[in-house]
Design an enzyme around this catalytic site. Structure first.
Site, PDB file in Angstrom:
ATOM      1  N   LYS A 112      16.804  18.100   1.852  1.00 14.32           N
ATOM      2  CA  LYS A 112      15.852  19.142   2.243  1.00 14.32           C
ATOM      3  C   LYS A 112      16.467  19.954   3.379  1.00 14.32           C
ATOM      4  O   LYS A 112      17.001  19.378   4.337  1.00 14.32           O
ATOM      5  CB  LYS A 112      14.553  18.469   2.695  1.00 14.32           C
ATOM      6  N   HIS A 114      14.832  22.248   5.318  1.00 19.26           N
ATOM      7  CA  HIS A 114      13.871  22.724   6.301  1.00 19.26           C
ATOM      8  C   HIS A 114      13.033  21.539   6.789  1.00 19.26           C
ATOM      9  O   HIS A 114      13.193  20.426   6.292  1.00 19.26           O
ATOM     10  CB  HIS A 114      12.959  23.808   5.697  1.00 19.26           C
TER      11      HIS A 114
END
Length: 232
Positions: A112, A114
């Site tokens: 991921k 963010h």
């Protein structure tokens, strides 16, 4: 501490109860199924079919009882994506219910970019880590989890699985004289805790009062073990 291979009357009964639960839940099925190794297996175990709250709760109870009976000493649990994620979460809850409140973590297949970022979610990986998964076919998923845990500076201590198929692993398309579980124990030096084994399935089928169908299933599973099986 009890040897992880040692069985007692309680763990024997736990294994048989688990096999019955898996059969009644439709998770353990009989017929003809092609395995990843290309073998035609007379049975198939699909933990993804523990698909409601009651089944997951009882499954977690089986895991927790087997883990506690094994005497393994660990500091947290880890669930490899994807099937291991709900397993680690529910087993952590059940262990806490038994007085062992431990942190848990899991990984994403894709990083991921963010928020918290990365591939790991949950508690920081540290100390001795117990991996929770459904089965081990080739040991590939186990090696991936081990690499993640080591990269985080923690120690991959053991693996808990629902069913040990007790059959030869394959390497480069060829059968070898050990199972994935034996490889993890002997070559990687890790503990392995299993709720049930193929031997328990055979015992369940032999003792079942299900008539000719169960007798036929027993004969086919036994023949499969004679051909592809390994010892403990």
């Amino acid at each position: 501490m009890m040897d992880k291979n040692e069985k007692t009357a309680d763990t024997d009964q736990l294994a048989l109860d688990f096999v019955q639960f898996a059969v009644e839940s439709g998770v353990l099925r009989f017929g003809e199924f092609k395995t990843k190794a290309g073998r035609m297996s007379p049975y198939f175990f699909n933990a993804g079919l523990f698909d409601d709250g009651a089944k997951m709760g009882r499954l977690a109870e089986f895991y927790a009882k087997a883990i506690l009976a094994s005497g393994m000493e660990f500091d947290m649990v880890f669930g490899p994506a994807y099937k291991g994620i709900p397993l680690a979460a529910t087993v952590a809850v059940e262990l806490a219910r038994h007085g062992r409140n431990l942190p848990f973590a899991y990984n994403r297949k894709e990083a991921k970019d963010h928020g918290e970022g990365g591939t790991l979610v949950g508690a920081p990986l540290k100390g001795r880590v117990l991996i929770i998964d459904d089965v081990m076919s080739a040991g590939t998923a186990a090696r991936e989890s081990i690499a993640l845990i080591q990269a985080a500076g923690a120690t991959p201590y053991g693996i808990a699985i629902a069913l040990d198929r007790q059959e030869k692993a394959t390497e480069n398309g060829r059968d070898v004289d050990h199972s994935a579980v034996q490889y993890v124990r002997r070559e990687l030096g890790m503990q392995v805790c299993t709720i049930a084994k193929l031997a328990d399935l055979l015992q369940y089928l032999a003792a079942s009062g299900g008539g000719e169908d169960m007798k036929a299933h027993h004969e086919r599973v036994l023949a499969y073990r004679v051909r592809y099986g390994v010892g403990d």
